[in-house]
Scaffold this motif. Sequence first.
Motif, PDB file in Angstrom:
ATOM      1  N   TYR A   3      20.501  32.595  16.638  1.00 25.43           N
ATOM      2  CA  TYR A   3      20.423  32.876  15.109  1.00 25.43           C
ATOM      3  C   TYR A   3      21.053  34.311  14.904  1.00 25.43           C
ATOM      4  O   TYR A   3      21.922  34.615  15.408  1.00 25.43           O
ATOM      5  N   GLY A   4      20.895  34.949  16.049  1.00 27.33           N
ATOM      6  CA  GLY A   4      20.604  36.346  16.092  1.00 27.33           C
ATOM      7  C   GLY A   4      21.677  36.953  17.572  1.00 27.33           C
ATOM      8  O   GLY A   4      23.331  37.595  16.798  1.00 27.33           O
ATOM      9  N   VAL A   5      21.959  35.763  18.074  1.00 24.43           N
ATOM     10  CA  VAL A   5      22.855  36.392  19.485  1.00 24.43           C
ATOM     11  C   VAL A   5      24.149  35.904  19.290  1.00 24.43           C
ATOM     12  O   VAL A   5      25.477  36.272  19.022  1.00 24.43           O
ATOM     13  N   ILE A  41      29.414  36.785  16.641  1.00 23.60           N
ATOM     14  CA  ILE A  41      30.609  37.232  15.095  1.00 23.60           C
ATOM     15  C   ILE A  41      30.704  38.352  14.712  1.00 23.60           C
ATOM     16  O   ILE A  41      31.994  39.206  14.993  1.00 23.60           O
ATOM     17  N   ALA A  42      29.687  39.344  14.836  1.00 27.14           N
ATOM     18  CA  ALA A  42      30.189  40.737  14.994  1.00 27.14           C
ATOM     19  C   ALA A  42      30.709  41.939  15.769  1.00 27.14           C
ATOM     20  O   ALA A  42      31.592  42.223  15.381  1.00 27.14           O
ATOM     21  N   ALA A  43      31.064  41.679  16.912  1.00 30.53           N
ATOM     22  CA  ALA A  43      31.969  41.753  18.521  1.00 30.53           C
ATOM     23  C   ALA A  43      33.067  40.755  18.398  1.00 30.53           C
ATOM     24  O   ALA A  43      33.713  41.040  19.547  1.00 30.53           O
ATOM     25  N   ARG A  44      33.177  40.366  17.148  1.00 33.21           N
ATOM     26  CA  ARG A  44      34.359  38.773  17.559  1.00 33.21           C
ATOM     27  C   ARG A  44      35.489  39.862  18.107  1.00 33.21           C
ATOM     28  O   ARG A  44      35.900  39.493  19.047  1.00 33.21           O
ATOM     29  N   GLN A  45      35.545  40.453  17.608  1.00 31.29           N
ATOM     30  CA  GLN A  45      37.230  41.740  17.842  1.00 31.29           C
ATOM     31  C   GLN A  45      37.161  42.366  19.536  1.00 31.29           C
ATOM     32  O   GLN A  45      38.208  42.194  20.177  1.00 31.29           O
TER      33      GLN A  45
END
Length: 113
Positions: A55-57, A62-66
């Motif tokens: 879940y953390g990965v 998702i946070a670093a998607r851009q």
Amino acid sequence: MQVPESPTQEPVVDAAIAAKSSSGDLSPVQAGRSYNWCSPFVTGMAAAAGVAVTYGVIELIIAARQVLILIGYVFFIATGSEPTVSWLIRHRLPRRGSAGSDRRISSPSPWRR
């Protein structure tokens, strides 16, 4: 007020007498059974830890998607322009100039004046 001769001796002696009278014949503690690492509890905790890490990965991705999208785009452009840059280098154009001219030749920028 009277001061005892040795202030630390009386409480120590009292504590030793109280401990001696309260304790019976106690045998030394022996080691119990060894821990079963294949128990359902350990298996469940390992599975829960795996789910938490997964879940953390996923949240990190998702946070670093851009940023990951930009890195993929740059990799795609660099891989696609490599043959043109190599050809320009073979024809005596410096690599820095080759990369810049390749960008202008292969994909003209809409913001170019």
